[in-house]
Write a protein that holds these residues in place. Structure first.
Motif, PDB file in Angstrom:
ATOM      1  N   GLN A 490       0.830  -1.205   0.000  1.00  0.00           N
ATOM      2  CA  GLN A 490       0.000   0.000   0.000  1.00  0.00           C
ATOM      3  C   GLN A 490       0.863   1.253   0.000  1.00  0.00           C
ATOM      4  O   GLN A 490       0.564   2.235  -0.686  1.00  0.00           O
ATOM      5  N   GLU A 491       1.964   1.209   0.770  1.00  0.00           N
ATOM      6  CA  GLU A 491       2.876   2.349   0.773  1.00  0.00           C
ATOM      7  C   GLU A 491       3.562   2.514  -0.574  1.00  0.00           C
ATOM      8  O   GLU A 491       3.778   3.636  -1.042  1.00  0.00           O
ATOM      9  N   LEU A 492       3.920   1.390  -1.189  1.00  0.00           N
ATOM     10  CA  LEU A 492       4.592   1.452  -2.485  1.00  0.00           C
ATOM     11  C   LEU A 492       3.675   2.009  -3.559  1.00  0.00           C
ATOM     12  O   LEU A 492       4.106   2.782  -4.432  1.00  0.00           O
ATOM     13  N   GLN A 493       2.405   1.646  -3.523  1.00  0.00           N
ATOM     14  CA  GLN A 493       1.469   2.031  -4.571  1.00  0.00           C
ATOM     15  C   GLN A 493       0.817   3.385  -4.319  1.00  0.00           C
ATOM     16  O   GLN A 493      -0.085   3.766  -5.067  1.00  0.00           O
ATOM     17  N   GLN A 494       1.266   4.094  -3.312  1.00  0.00           N
ATOM     18  CA  GLN A 494       0.750   5.452  -3.096  1.00  0.00           C
ATOM     19  C   GLN A 494       1.204   6.362  -4.234  1.00  0.00           C
ATOM     20  O   GLN A 494       2.294   6.205  -4.787  1.00  0.00           O
ATOM     21  N   LYS A 495       0.370   7.312  -4.540  1.00  0.00           N
ATOM     22  CA  LYS A 495       0.715   8.241  -5.606  1.00  0.00           C
ATOM     23  C   LYS A 495       1.946   9.050  -5.221  1.00  0.00           C
ATOM     24  O   LYS A 495       2.081   9.530  -4.105  1.00  0.00           O
ATOM     25  N   GLY A 496       2.840   9.183  -6.186  1.00  0.00           N
ATOM     26  CA  GLY A 496       4.077   9.907  -5.937  1.00  0.00           C
ATOM     27  C   GLY A 496       5.235   9.210  -6.600  1.00  0.00           C
ATOM     28  O   GLY A 496       5.094   8.139  -7.198  1.00  0.00           O
ATOM     29  N   GLY A 497       6.423   9.821  -6.510  1.00  0.00           N
ATOM     30  CA  GLY A 497       7.612   9.237  -7.092  1.00  0.00           C
ATOM     31  C   GLY A 497       7.739   9.541  -8.570  1.00  0.00           C
ATOM     32  O   GLY A 497       6.876  10.183  -9.187  1.00  0.00           O
ATOM     33  N   PRO A 498       8.825   9.059  -9.188  1.00  0.00           N
ATOM     34  CA  PRO A 498       9.075   9.366 -10.608  1.00  0.00           C
ATOM     35  C   PRO A 498       8.162   8.564 -11.526  1.00  0.00           C
ATOM     36  O   PRO A 498       7.619   7.539 -11.145  1.00  0.00           O
ATOM     37  N   ARG A 499       8.052   9.062 -12.769  1.00  0.00           N
ATOM     38  CA  ARG A 499       7.308   8.336 -13.786  1.00  0.00           C
ATOM     39  C   ARG A 499       8.217   7.431 -14.618  1.00  0.00           C
ATOM     40  O   ARG A 499       7.758   6.463 -15.194  1.00  0.00           O
TER      41      ARG A 499
END
Length: 581
Positions: A490-499
């Motif tokens: 769930q933490e990994l799939q949160q919106k954010g980070g590079p594309r």
């Protein structure tokens, strides 16, 4: 037949030919080249052929015919055993050493043997004609078979002889007839035989196996025979041996079971249903003989046990789980994968102990994927061996230990897939829950995968699985680890980070796991792993990226197993670069 002076006006009987020889002339006399001389009571006959090959064909053909007519004449005139055996040996020797390439050359003495071994007549006058045969049929059969044994190693017996040998072997299973038949049986196993068109040959092989099993140490006798057929090398040089052995075993077990069903008073509809089910799954297209055929007097359980033991000996292990015939395992598994047995036969204790607890258990422990994948069904919804070994199956030979071993091997190798887990939930979900409560690690792992991949149909099924996992200490640990993984996901799939993200050339599977272990990458759409050292092991990490659309695996060690997992989980993936992979 043409001569220098025309054609013969009257046929010449072979009995009148006192001598046949090749006519030798001087080299300077070309008019009499390639001639054949036949000495008759009132003179001689000179035949000339167009070439030496044709002359030799005439010569050996006439000798063959003379040998047959001489034998037939002596048999009709004499009843002495030694005379019959002497002439029969002459015919056999001629058939072994003649250059004639014709199946009738070997067929003539074999047909003569079939007549000698026919069932004795009930007429006392006819029995008295062959005095030695009446007194001791077994000794007579042994004497005849000892003469014709070298020829049986070179040619297949005709149908009449196969019936006679099967009858004698069935009547005298502990006589010397059985070892005498060994080379002939081995020759048959090494060649392609259509048992559907040769039911007598199939019965001969089945009776031979049953006779081996009736020795004082039947299993050891079968083991020794299989070893002699396979040979001392690591690979059997005869590819037809294994399919032929499995074919006669499956046909024998099926026929005995069908005979017992029909003779026990069940209706014909049950028999037709068994036949239809067997024909759908049987790979060898064997034709089941008519149920009106005579059932052998020996117990059905002993006959079934003989062929079940033979199947087990094909997978015999001498030291631990290192099979003597490991080269036969892939072929044996492929032949048995369609489960070519009726349900009633699988309920027989001997079949369960030999086929399930011996053959299938060792197939399940084999590390080769091509071997243990045969435990799965050929196609759904037909059951496979893993479903037959499930605790809820009537054919289950134990309390589920074999099912757990199969599941352990499959999950550790090639079946850690959403499709397999979904099929397992549908066909053996209750069995997995039962074994998980009993502490089976593989069953607990399968239940965790059902929860992790959200394959359960409703909340009630999820709670049932959670309750089963929490009933044991090992299950609690697995469920706690699953909850932690889901939290990290769930933490990994949160919106954010590079594309977009590109890993360096020396990146490994461990680097991918660390990268996806503690960051929010819910927006990652493009990932390049080109020229890295990643393998299919990192597929479990890549499937956690829900928004991934482009994946570059150029020049990596990524394999088919990883691609199957990606295709099942990454639903939004649009571009996959597998160049030089």
């Amino acid at each position: 037949m043409g001569t220098l002076t025309g054609f013969l006006q009257q046929p010449i009987p072979y009995s009148s030919m006192s001598e046949v020889r090749k006519y030798v002339v001087a080299r300077w006399d070309p008019a009499y080249k390639n001639c054949l001389s036949i000495v008759l009571p009132d003179g001689s006959l000179l035949l000339q052929a167009s070439n030496a090959y044709t002359r030799d064909q005439w010569y050996h053909s006439i000798l063959w015919k003379k040998s047959i007519f001489k034998y037939q004449h002596l048999v009709s005139m004499s009843t002495r055993e030694e005379v019959i055996l002497r002439e029969l040996r002459t015919m056999v020797d001629f058939a072994l050493w003649t250059p004639l390439q014709d199946e009738r050359v070997a067929g003539a003495p074999l047909e003569a043997v079939a007549k000698l071994l026919e069932e004795p007549s009930t007429d006392p006058d006819a029995d008295a004609k062959v005095e030695g045969c009446v007194r001791d049929r077994r000794s007579w059969a042994e004497a005849v078979l000892s003469v014709v044994a070298p020829l049986l190693e070179k040619a297949a017996p005709p149908a009449a002889l196969a019936r006679a040998l099967a009858r004698l072997t069935q009547q005298h299973p502990r006589s010397q007839l059985v070892p005498m038949l060994g080379p002939a049986i081995t020759r048959c196993l090494k060649h392609t035989v259509d048992f559907g068109k040769s039911p007598d040959m199939r019965k001969l092989l089945q009776v031979f196996v049953a006779a081996l099993y009736e020795n004082n140490d039947g299993e050891q006798a079968i083991r020794d025979y299989i070893l002699s057929v396979h040979g001392p090398g690591s690979d059997c040089p005869h590819p037809r041996v294994l399919p032929n052995l499995v074919s006669i075993c499956v046909a024998a077990i099926f026929h005995r079971q069908v005979s017992s069903v029909v003779t026990s008073g069940n209706n014909k509809r049950t028999y037709r249903l068994i036949i239809r089910d067997f024909q759908q799954c049987h790979r060898f297209r064997l034709q089941v003989r008519s149920v009106e055929s005579r059932v052998v007097k020996r117990g059905q359980a002993a006959v079934v046990a003989a062929f079940a033991v033979l199947l087990a000996r094909l997978e015999h292990c001498k030291w631990g789980f290192r099979s003597e015939y490991a080269d036969w395992r892939p072929g044996l598994g492929a032949l048995l994968q369609p489960v070519p047995f009726p349900e009633e036969a699988l309920a027989v204790r001997e079949v369960q102990e030999s086929v399930l607890m011996c053959v299938m258990q060792r197939l399940a422990k084999d590390p080769r994927c091509t071997v243990h994948r045969v435990l799965l069904p050929v196609r759904e919804p037909r059951p496979g061996w893993i479903h037959i070994a499930a605790p809820s199956s009537p054919a289950c030979p134990d309390r589920g230990e074999l099912f757990g071993e199969m599941l352990t091997t499959l999950l550790a190798c090639c079946c850690r897939r959403k499709r397999f887990i979904a099929s397992l939930l549908k066909q053996a979900g209750d069995d997995c829950i039962l074994l998980a409560v009993r502490g089976c690690d593989a069953a607990q792992e399968a239940l965790c995968l059902m929860l992790e991949w959200r394959l359960l149909p409703n909340e009630e099924a999820r709670l049932q699985i959670v309750n089963a996992l929490e009933s044991t200490e090992s299950g609690k640990e697995r469920y706690a680890a699953l909850c932690q993984r889901q939290k990290n996901l769930q933490e990994l799939q949160q919106k954010g980070g590079p594309r977009k993200l590109t890993l360096p050339v020396r990146a490994t599977d461990a680097d991918v796991a660390l990268l996806l272990g503690g960051r929010a990458l819910g927006n990652l759409e493009c990932l390049s792993l080109a020229f890295t050292s990643v393998t299919s092991a990192c597929a479990e990490q890549l499937i956690k990226l829900p928004a991934l659309r482009y994946l570059n695996l150029w020049a990596t060690q990524f394999g088919d197993a990883g691609l199957q997992m990606i295709s099942e989980h990454l639903q939004k993936l649009q571009v996959l670069n597998l160049c030089e992979t």
